[in-house]
Design a protein around this motif. Sequence first.
Motif, PDB file in Angstrom:
ATOM      1  N   ASN A 178       2.855   6.023  -2.767  1.00 55.30           N
ATOM      2  CA  ASN A 178       3.983   6.855  -3.193  1.00 55.30           C
ATOM      3  C   ASN A 178       4.016   7.029  -4.706  1.00 55.30           C
ATOM      4  O   ASN A 178       4.360   8.103  -5.215  1.00 55.30           O
ATOM      5  CB  ASN A 178       5.302   6.257  -2.708  1.00 55.30           C
TER       6      ASN A 178
ATOM      7  N   GLU B 162      -4.579   7.350  -0.101  1.00 56.75           N
ATOM      8  CA  GLU B 162      -4.922   6.010   0.380  1.00 56.75           C
ATOM      9  C   GLU B 162      -6.437   5.845   0.494  1.00 56.75           C
ATOM     10  O   GLU B 162      -6.990   4.783   0.153  1.00 56.75           O
ATOM     11  CB  GLU B 162      -4.259   5.745   1.730  1.00 56.75           C
TER      12      GLU B 162
ATOM     13  N   LYS C 253       0.835  -1.210   0.000  1.00 59.95           N
ATOM     14  CA  LYS C 253       0.000   0.000   0.000  1.00 59.95           C
ATOM     15  C   LYS C 253       0.867   1.256   0.000  1.00 59.95           C
ATOM     16  O   LYS C 253       0.609   2.207  -0.748  1.00 59.95           O
ATOM     17  CB  LYS C 253      -0.920   0.007   1.226  1.00 59.95           C
ATOM     18  N   HIS C 254       1.882   1.238   0.838  1.00 61.74           N
ATOM     19  CA  HIS C 254       2.771   2.398   0.939  1.00 61.74           C
ATOM     20  C   HIS C 254       3.455   2.672  -0.400  1.00 61.74           C
ATOM     21  O   HIS C 254       3.550   3.828  -0.837  1.00 61.74           O
ATOM     22  CB  HIS C 254       3.819   2.141   2.024  1.00 61.74           C
TER      23      HIS C 254
END
Length: 293
Positions: free
Chosen positions: A202, A251, A197-198
């Motif tokens: 990004n 997100e 997810k990170h």
Amino acid sequence: MRKFLAVCALLSVFSTSVLAAPASSKAKPAGSTKIYGAVEAKEGFLGGRLFDVLDSVGGTGTWMEWDVNGVRDPSVAKILDPLLNSSNKPKMIWAITEREKPLLSVLLPKGSGEVIVFYELGALDAKPVQLKLNKVLTPDVVFRDYKQISEKEFVHLDRSNLKISVTDKRIHFTYDNPDKTPLRYDPDFATKTLVDKHAEVNDYLGFLKYEYSMMLRAFVQSTRGIFNWQPWHWYMEKWNSNYMISPKDIEMILAKGVRPDYITVFKAKAAGGEMIEMRTTGNGFLEMVITRP
């Protein structure tokens, strides 16, 4: 004929001209500011020669036009104030930031011709202030690079897909350049690991920062005198961080797994209550909307 002059030659040529700062120490460029060089055109810069010179010095970066009514960076003011107060006033002023140290370029009359002088700045050092719209917006100045096609519509002289519509309460900028590869949305984003997810957030953040830079070039830098921020202030994190889309916002969008119609990349309330919003579809359509209260 144009000549690129070394710093020592430049100082010699201009030692008796109005380019030289007055004797007062306040008029001298401060700190690490220095004359980088100059290019002279004895008959003036004809056709596209001026921009050829700017491009040859600035490389692949983008020159941004200084706004006399905008926030004044002290490093820039120390160079310009003596010139603006002289009889040999600058015709045009630009800055470029996509290099180790910013460059300021000043176009000046010189006899029957012109000279463009380049200054290397230590930094563009104005302190952040609240975004504000100028009270008086003159169409001939603001939309100098546009052609008016109706009472309320303007089209850019060089890019017909860049348009502006103006009403009493709203200024609406649009740029339409469809992308053959639309932005991808993963319906399974919510089930991914935190690491994945990170990484994806990004990636989207990098893309949206690029879209923001496109909107600045298309909307802010193609007009003049609308805002109090100089064009380069919009790029600086210390100026824009309170108004930009955040990783948390991205997100939340991705977690829905559904393509939104628009993504708001920048949103600010100006000092006079106006709302400024920049949005993208992620598929080549960009817009900036200024709404008056």
